[in-house]
Design an enzyme around this catalytic site. Sequence first.
Site, mmCIF file in Angstrom:
data_model
loop_
_atom_site.group_PDB
_atom_site.id
_atom_site.type_symbol
_atom_site.label_atom_id
_atom_site.label_comp_id
_atom_site.label_asym_id
_atom_site.label_seq_id
_atom_site.Cartn_x
_atom_site.Cartn_y
_atom_site.Cartn_z
ATOM 1 N N ASP A 37 10.069 38.500 -18.917
ATOM 2 C CA ASP A 37 11.515 38.696 -18.912
ATOM 3 C C ASP A 37 11.777 40.104 -18.400
ATOM 4 O OD1 ASP A 37 13.902 36.995 -20.600
ATOM 5 O OD2 ASP A 37 14.416 39.003 -19.910
ATOM 6 N N TYR A 157 26.271 29.869 -6.977
ATOM 7 C CA TYR A 157 25.413 29.320 -8.026
ATOM 8 C C TYR A 157 25.033 27.873 -7.718
ATOM 9 C CZ TYR A 157 23.975 27.824 -12.726
ATOM 10 O OH TYR A 157 23.293 27.309 -13.795
#
Length: 251
Positions: A37, A157
């Site tokens: 992450d 997106y």
Amino acid sequence: MNGLNDKTVAVTGAGAGIGRASALRFAEEGADVIVTDIAEDAGRETVELIEDDGGEALFLTVDITSQSDITAMVEEAVDSYGGLDMAHNNAAGAAGEMVPTAEVSEDDWDKELDITLKSTWRCMRHEIDAMLEQGGGAIVNTSSGAGLKGQRNVAPYSAGKHGVVGLTRTAALEYAEDGIRINAVCPGPVDTPGYSQMPDEMREKLKSNVPMRRLGDPEEMANAAVWLCSDDASYVTGMPLSVDGGIMAGR
């Protein structure tokens, strides 16, 4: 599930939401997990949760827009665990500012496509190389319901998530004979930290669009990703799997 014990998986965006649920679920099934992450504290917390439950995991800070970070992720899998058997490419961008297509700025378009689509390809190219060397593997990419149908005011997106589905299908064909299966999970609305920050009215509208009349749980998306990587899905490749409470059934 069959085929995950003592295998190694890399999960991107594993500090929260679907990524964290996926990392935990892979660990429950016996896999060694490389938790990645960009948020270090959140990623290390995922590792702690896995270790507290008796699993094996390590954390790497990975910015998926950085080629060197992705290279390091795959190298760490090989160095620490002897190879990379599975990958869940989950990290991606958010929908960003919701405006009609003609009002999207070029900077916003480029940023979204880089994070959502190009970074999935960045991950896949190195994961595939490692899997070719060891004779096979399984990859799951996180797309979206917005990658299967149009949605207003989220053009970058939606375009990126459609691209993830196309990339998944193309690579699945290319590497099927090499024993590498490549699939995608396409979530509907999921109760992640991002959704929890939305106004109640918007959350209720999202739920009302779902035939099951509820948001999905991150664990339900994780179950799909883990299944696609398992031997139970050994004849499944190139599939964009909707996990959406029935939304696509009405399309």
